[in-house]
Design a protein around this motif. Sequence first.
Motif, PDB file in Angstrom:
ATOM      1  N   TRP A  68       0.849  -1.319  -0.041  1.00 49.32           N
ATOM      2  CA  TRP A  68      -0.075   0.084   0.093  1.00 49.32           C
ATOM      3  C   TRP A  68       0.733   1.184   0.060  1.00 49.32           C
ATOM      4  CZ3 TRP A  68      -0.760  -4.468   2.491  1.00 49.32           C
ATOM      5  CH2 TRP A  68      -2.101  -5.122   2.311  1.00 49.32           C
ATOM      6  N   ASP A  69       0.489   2.005  -0.949  1.00 46.23           N
ATOM      7  CA  ASP A  69       1.586   3.317  -1.212  1.00 46.23           C
ATOM      8  C   ASP A  69       0.700   4.740  -0.494  1.00 46.23           C
ATOM      9  OD1 ASP A  69      -0.043   3.934  -3.406  1.00 46.23           O
ATOM     10  OD2 ASP A  69       1.516   4.177  -4.654  1.00 46.23           O
ATOM     11  N   PHE A  70      -0.508   4.439  -0.207  1.00 46.41           N
ATOM     12  CA  PHE A  70      -1.402   5.372   0.356  1.00 46.41           C
ATOM     13  C   PHE A  70      -1.329   6.628  -0.530  1.00 46.41           C
ATOM     14  CE2 PHE A  70       0.337   2.890   3.862  1.00 46.41           C
ATOM     15  CZ  PHE A  70      -0.831   2.273   4.173  1.00 46.41           C
ATOM     16  N   GLU A  71      -1.318   6.411  -1.901  1.00 43.40           N
ATOM     17  CA  GLU A  71      -1.502   7.710  -2.657  1.00 43.40           C
ATOM     18  C   GLU A  71      -2.746   8.234  -2.953  1.00 43.40           C
ATOM     19  OE1 GLU A  71       0.928   9.566  -4.982  1.00 43.40           O
ATOM     20  OE2 GLU A  71       1.737   9.033  -2.935  1.00 43.40           O
ATOM     21  N   ARG A  72      -3.953   7.023  -2.911  1.00 42.67           N
ATOM     22  CA  ARG A  72      -5.204   7.498  -2.983  1.00 42.67           C
ATOM     23  C   ARG A  72      -6.157   7.145  -1.976  1.00 42.67           C
ATOM     24  NH1 ARG A  72      -6.035   5.477  -9.396  1.00 42.67           N
ATOM     25  NH2 ARG A  72      -4.826   6.811 -10.447  1.00 42.67           N
TER      26      ARG A  72
END
Length: 227
Positions: A35-39
Amino acid sequence: MITSFITVRRFVVLSFLVLFAVLLSLPSFAGTQLWDFERNAEGWKVANGKWEVADGVYKLSRGAEAEHSLVGEEDWDNYTIEAKVRLDEHNWAGIAFRAKSEMEYYVYYMNVPNNKTELWRHKAGAWTARDNLAQIPAVGGVQIKNGEWYDMKVEVEGDTFKLYINGEFQKENSDGVYKTGQVGVWAWNTAASFDDFTVSGRDIEDTLAVDPNRKLTTTWGRLKEVR
């Protein structure tokens, strides 16, 4: 003719057996979820605390004790977790693992004022019910401060946990109370930010929750390390 057919059939059967044995001997590659939590924080479930995705990271506002958010499956057993962690305000934040429930889990976290890391086992009864497993003075030149990103990693294998900060091995510890569980992020009366959270293991489905157009270099560099 019959003899030739029997010989060919034996050869085919033997070939399949050899191929099967070779496949069994090949090393298995770990599945990875990221999860890169960009969105968003898809799949994450907040146990307690005020969490939000903002500026491309997963953020926790400073609140109460043992605030955490979890993801994954309760039957996950052996895996490696890695995440970028920043303590924005106050003193204690890190990563949770082997979460049997919202109250039963292990947590490995950084302690700012004492420049050390700590390993605890939380248990049922209250958010603050827990047992201390290790107090670890930072080694390898690690200096734990507010406002800086740190790469935290825990390798979980059986009852053994190997703990790292910025690639520097901190300690190996053992505990056998929780055998399986989810993973997550955690803080204690601290505002904190989390990014690039990965979990890798043999029994984990390989579904990379990442936009391929964002953070590509960082993402694939990390995946090469954990595989």
